[in-house]
Scaffold this motif. Structure first.
Motif, PDB file in Angstrom:
ATOM      1  N   ILE A  42      70.549  41.225  -1.144  1.00 54.66           N
ATOM      2  CA  ILE A  42      70.415  40.097  -2.061  1.00 54.66           C
ATOM      3  C   ILE A  42      71.698  39.895  -2.856  1.00 54.66           C
ATOM      4  N   ALA A  43      72.305  40.974  -3.310  1.00 54.38           N
ATOM      5  CA  ALA A  43      73.530  40.866  -4.105  1.00 54.38           C
ATOM      6  C   ALA A  43      74.682  40.281  -3.299  1.00 54.38           C
ATOM      7  N   ASN A  44      74.740  40.577  -2.015  1.00 50.85           N
ATOM      8  CA  ASN A  44      75.845  40.100  -1.183  1.00 50.85           C
ATOM      9  C   ASN A  44      75.538  38.822  -0.433  1.00 50.85           C
ATOM     10  N   SER A  45      74.344  38.256  -0.590  1.00 54.29           N
ATOM     11  CA  SER A  45      73.962  37.071   0.173  1.00 54.29           C
ATOM     12  C   SER A  45      74.823  35.854  -0.137  1.00 54.29           C
ATOM     13  N   ILE A  46      75.342  35.756  -1.354  1.00 53.28           N
ATOM     14  CA  ILE A  46      76.168  34.592  -1.680  1.00 53.28           C
ATOM     15  C   ILE A  46      77.527  34.645  -0.993  1.00 53.28           C
ATOM     16  N   PHE A  47      77.925  35.798  -0.504  1.00 50.47           N
ATOM     17  CA  PHE A  47      79.214  35.942   0.174  1.00 50.47           C
ATOM     18  C   PHE A  47      79.060  35.956   1.696  1.00 50.47           C
ATOM     19  N   ARG A  48      77.855  35.765   2.205  1.00 49.51           N
ATOM     20  CA  ARG A  48      77.588  35.922   3.629  1.00 49.51           C
ATOM     21  C   ARG A  48      78.428  34.974   4.477  1.00 49.51           C
ATOM     22  N   PRO A  53      81.445  28.273   7.128  1.00 49.50           N
ATOM     23  CA  PRO A  53      80.039  27.931   6.953  1.00 49.50           C
ATOM     24  C   PRO A  53      79.214  28.308   8.181  1.00 49.50           C
ATOM     25  N   ALA A  54      77.935  28.468   7.966  1.00 54.46           N
ATOM     26  CA  ALA A  54      77.038  28.771   9.080  1.00 54.46           C
ATOM     27  C   ALA A  54      76.998  27.592  10.033  1.00 54.46           C
TER      28      ALA A  54
END
Length: 73
Positions: A42-48, A53-54
Protein backbone atom coordinates in the motif's frame (compact mmCIF):
# COMPACT_ATOMS: atom_id res chain seq x y z
CA UNK A 1 -32.85 8.03 37.97
CA UNK A 2 -33.37 10.16 34.90
CA UNK A 3 -32.24 9.20 31.41
CA UNK A 4 -29.33 11.63 31.27
CA UNK A 5 -27.76 10.30 34.48
CA UNK A 6 -28.20 6.71 33.35
CA UNK A 7 -26.58 7.37 29.96
CA UNK A 8 -23.82 9.42 31.55
CA UNK A 9 -22.99 6.62 33.99
CA UNK A 10 -23.00 4.09 31.14
CA UNK A 11 -20.71 6.27 29.00
CA UNK A 12 -18.30 6.83 31.89
CA UNK A 13 -17.93 3.14 32.66
CA UNK A 14 -18.83 0.45 30.13
CA UNK A 15 -18.59 2.51 26.95
CA UNK A 16 -15.16 3.77 27.95
CA UNK A 17 -14.03 0.18 28.51
CA UNK A 18 -15.58 -0.94 25.21
CA UNK A 19 -13.96 1.84 23.16
CA UNK A 20 -10.59 1.20 24.82
CA UNK A 21 -10.83 -2.47 23.85
CA UNK A 22 -11.80 -1.54 20.28
CA UNK A 23 -8.81 0.79 20.04
CA UNK A 24 -6.45 -1.90 21.35
CA UNK A 25 -7.97 -4.45 18.95
CA UNK A 26 -7.43 -2.20 15.94
CA UNK A 27 -3.89 -1.42 17.08
CA UNK A 28 -3.01 -5.11 17.51
CA UNK A 29 -4.65 -5.98 14.16
CA UNK A 30 -2.65 -3.30 12.33
CA UNK A 31 0.64 -4.39 13.91
CA UNK A 32 0.11 -8.16 13.55
CA UNK A 33 3.13 -10.04 12.16
CA UNK A 34 1.58 -11.00 8.81
CA UNK A 35 0.52 -7.50 7.80
CA UNK A 36 3.94 -6.14 6.85
CA UNK A 37 3.76 -7.07 3.11
CA UNK A 38 0.28 -5.55 2.82
CA UNK A 39 1.39 -2.27 4.39
CA UNK A 40 4.52 -2.13 2.21
CA UNK A 41 2.46 -2.75 -0.93
CA UNK A 42 0.00 0.00 0.00
CA UNK A 43 2.80 2.43 0.86
CA UNK A 44 4.55 1.86 -2.48
CA UNK A 45 1.42 1.72 -4.66
CA UNK A 46 1.67 5.39 -5.63
CA UNK A 47 5.10 4.74 -7.15
CA UNK A 48 4.08 1.59 -9.06
CA UNK A 49 3.84 3.30 -12.48
CA UNK A 50 6.17 6.21 -11.80
CA UNK A 51 8.43 5.77 -14.85
CA UNK A 52 5.69 4.97 -17.37
CA UNK A 53 1.91 4.79 -17.19
CA UNK A 54 0.12 1.47 -17.15
CA UNK A 55 -0.75 0.23 -20.64
CA UNK A 56 -2.87 -2.48 -22.18
CA UNK A 57 -2.94 -5.65 -20.12
CA UNK A 58 -1.40 -3.91 -17.09
CA UNK A 59 -4.31 -1.46 -17.07
CA UNK A 60 -6.85 -4.28 -17.41
CA UNK A 61 -5.15 -6.13 -14.52
CA UNK A 62 -5.30 -3.00 -12.37
CA UNK A 63 -8.98 -2.46 -13.16
CA UNK A 64 -9.86 -6.08 -12.44
CA UNK A 65 -7.92 -5.94 -9.16
CA UNK A 66 -9.84 -2.80 -8.17
CA UNK A 67 -13.11 -4.51 -9.06
CA UNK A 68 -12.20 -7.57 -6.99
CA UNK A 69 -11.28 -5.43 -3.99
CA UNK A 70 -14.57 -3.54 -4.26
CA UNK A 71 -16.55 -6.77 -4.48
CA UNK A 72 -14.74 -8.26 -1.46
CA UNK A 73 -15.42 -5.20 0.69
Amino acid sequence: MDTYSLLREFADSWMLLFLTLVFLGVFVWAWRPGSRPVHDDIANSIFRHDKKPAQGSELRDLRSADTRQTEEA
